[in-house]
Design a protein around this motif. Structure first.
Motif, short mmCIF file in Angstrom:
data_model
loop_
_atom_site.label_atom_id
_atom_site.label_comp_id
_atom_site.label_asym_id
_atom_site.label_seq_id
_atom_site.Cartn_x
_atom_site.Cartn_y
_atom_site.Cartn_z
N GLU A 154 0.84 -1.21 0.00
CA GLU A 154 0.00 0.00 0.00
C GLU A 154 0.87 1.26 0.00
OE1 GLU A 154 -2.66 -0.81 3.29
OE2 GLU A 154 -4.09 -1.84 1.97
N ALA A 155 2.00 1.19 0.69
CA ALA A 155 2.91 2.35 0.70
C ALA A 155 3.45 2.62 -0.71
CB ALA A 155 4.07 2.10 1.67
N GLY A 157 1.88 1.89 -3.56
CA GLY A 157 0.77 2.42 -4.35
C GLY A 157 0.52 3.88 -4.00
N GLN A 158 0.51 4.17 -2.70
CA GLN A 158 0.23 5.53 -2.25
C GLN A 158 1.31 6.49 -2.75
OE1 GLN A 158 -2.71 6.29 -0.63
NE2 GLN A 158 -2.05 8.32 -1.32
N TYR A 159 2.57 6.05 -2.70
CA TYR A 159 3.65 6.92 -3.16
C TYR A 159 3.45 7.29 -4.63
CZ TYR A 159 8.02 8.81 -4.61
OH TYR A 159 8.94 9.65 -5.15
N ILE A 161 0.69 7.21 -6.41
CA ILE A 161 -0.51 8.04 -6.55
C ILE A 161 -0.19 9.49 -6.17
CG2 ILE A 161 -2.80 8.47 -5.54
CD1 ILE A 161 -3.01 5.32 -5.28
N ASP A 162 0.55 9.67 -5.09
CA ASP A 162 0.86 11.03 -4.61
C ASP A 162 1.69 11.81 -5.63
OD1 ASP A 162 -0.49 10.52 -2.29
OD2 ASP A 162 1.29 10.16 -1.06
N LYS A 193 -4.38 -0.12 -3.55
CA LYS A 193 -4.27 1.32 -3.80
C LYS A 193 -4.37 1.66 -5.29
CE LYS A 193 -3.41 2.96 0.35
NZ LYS A 193 -4.23 4.01 0.97
N LYS A 197 -7.15 3.54 -9.16
CA LYS A 197 -6.51 4.59 -9.97
C LYS A 197 -6.17 4.10 -11.37
CE LYS A 197 -6.56 7.89 -7.07
NZ LYS A 197 -7.26 9.13 -7.43
N THR A 289 9.55 2.34 -6.74
CA THR A 289 9.41 1.98 -5.32
C THR A 289 10.50 0.99 -4.91
OG1 THR A 289 7.97 0.11 -5.81
CG2 THR A 289 6.90 2.26 -5.50
N THR A 356 7.52 4.69 5.20
CA THR A 356 7.92 5.12 3.86
C THR A 356 9.10 6.08 3.97
OG1 THR A 356 5.69 4.90 2.98
CG2 THR A 356 7.16 6.39 1.80
#
Ligand code: BGC
Length: 381
Positions: A154-155, A157-159, A161-162, A193, A197, A289, A356
């Motif tokens: 998830e970290a 994916g979030q990175y 996305i951000d 995540k 998207k 990542t 992260t």
């Protein structure tokens, strides 16, 4: 989380735990005048540790942290490496059983293949602690010491996305070894995540027809994940990762390059994949990542060659493993907050949090926390 006081608290737990472990060692109790640091060579081992390979810095980190925690307290612990070979892993476990261990801490090379070794240990009355990777398809696992691996994915994916504004961003997916249960947990987290998207057009998958075929499904079964992982696996191998990334780039038209977003499953493969993308003249910018906070990747992050890593503080994992081992040696049961299904049973566990790390917080997370000394790196922000 990284306050010095927390680190001292952790060290205190380690020292207390290691002392308890030492006290549980039959040789130590039968020879009370013997200083712990000079236990006789023939002393029976209470705990044996088996790690998967010396070829990846990640597992050298674990070896070092175990040694720091245990030998400092005068405890003679044996750490054996399987070198990517399940037969060697089984021989290692058998060697430790014959030395009289009561607790086995093991990171399986191959989660399913390790079941046989775990069952041998169980039959010999040894408690089996699965360390970082889950042993699958057997009831002979007593406890699972782990990080929250879904949170790792998830970290990632979030990175990504951000860092993506607008739509139509090129997305390349890479995964760990299918023989490692964690590869599925990491992928599940990333999919949690990224799938929404992908569905809304922010990202467009460029290197996996299997992932494209499943992209409208919010939740994937293990078999569905296996199909995607089978297509984009690095097998946790730097060379496999490099070759796959190069093959993907060769097959991709220039329009699928430009700025790219890459899910790389760990630091070693991230460096290989990043190097391949950096070498392609049609790639103008990449986000990639990773995980493990390997020193080489921390330097890559400082140098702007890897975008992020996930710090899985091995000191915590080692402390948790020692605490669990001590609980078993004392005849009690380690603390549990979760369970992980291994295909046969729900294995009790208490997963640890992850962090992260990007260029923005690398100094605080890696240096100020005492994880590595500043002198190991150049150009720290
Ligand atoms: C571990 C990662 C590691 C990978 C490759 C996974 O099971 O959780 O930290 O990078 O194996 O060894």
């Amino acid at each position: 989380m990284f306050k010095k006081s927390s680190w001292y608290a952790l060290m205190t737990i380690l020292v207390v735990a290691a002392t308890a472990l030492s006290a549980c060692n039959p040789a130590a109790t039968s020879a009370p005048t013997q200083p712990a640091a000079t236990q006789p060579a023939e002393s029976k081992l209470a705990v044996g540790i088996v790690l998967p390979t010396k070829d990846e810095p990640r597992w050298i980190q674990d070896e070092t942290r175990f040694k720091d925690a245990l030998t400092a307290a005068g405890y003679d612990v044996q750490i054996l490496f399987s070198q990517g070979d399940s037969a060697k892993e089984k021989a290692n476990v058998e060697a430790l059983i014959s030395q009289g261990i009561q607790v086995l801490i093991i990171t399986p090379q191959d989660g399913t293949a390790a079941a046989a070794a775990a069952e041998e240990a169980r039959a010999a009355g040894v408690k089996v602690i699965s360390y970082d990777r889950l042993i699958r398809d057997t009831d002979a696992v007593d406890y699972y010491v782990t990080f929250d691996s879904v949170a790792v994915g998830e970290a990632w994916g979030q990175y990504l996305i951000d860092n993506a504004t607008g739509t139509g961003h090129n997305l390349y997916l890479y995964a760990g070894a299918a023989s490692d249960n964690n590869a599925f947990l990491f992928f599940e987290g990333a999919w949690n995540k990224l799938q929404p998207k992908i569905a809304d057009g922010t990202f467009v998958i460029k290197n996996s027809s299997e992932a494209v075929a499943l992209q409208s499904k919010a939740t994937l079964t293990r078999d569905e994940m296996a199909k995607i992982i089978g297509q984009v696996t690095t097998n946790w191998d730097f060379t496999v990762a490099k070759n796959l990334a190069e093959a993907n780039l060769t097959a991709a038209p220039a329009a699928d390059k430009g700025t790219v977003f890459i899910v790389a499953p760990n630091d070693g493969t991230a460096r290989s994949i990043a190097d391949a993308f950096a070498a392609d003249k049609d790639v103008t910018k990449y986000y990639v990542t990773g995980q493990d906070a390997e020193k080489a990747s921390v330097q890559y992050i400082i140098d702007g060659k890897q975008s992020m890593t996930v710090l899985k503080d091995v000191r915590t994992l080692v402390a948790d493993a020692i605490t669990a081992a001590v609980a078993y040696l004392k005849g009690s049961t380690p603390a549990q907050t979760n369970t992980y299904n291994n295909g046969k049973i729900d294995v009790p566990a208490k997963p640890s949090a992850i962090v992260t790390v990007t260029k923005d917080n690398v100094k605080a997370a890696i240096i100020d926390s005492g994880y590595y000394p500043a002198s190991d790196f150049t150009g720290l922000p």
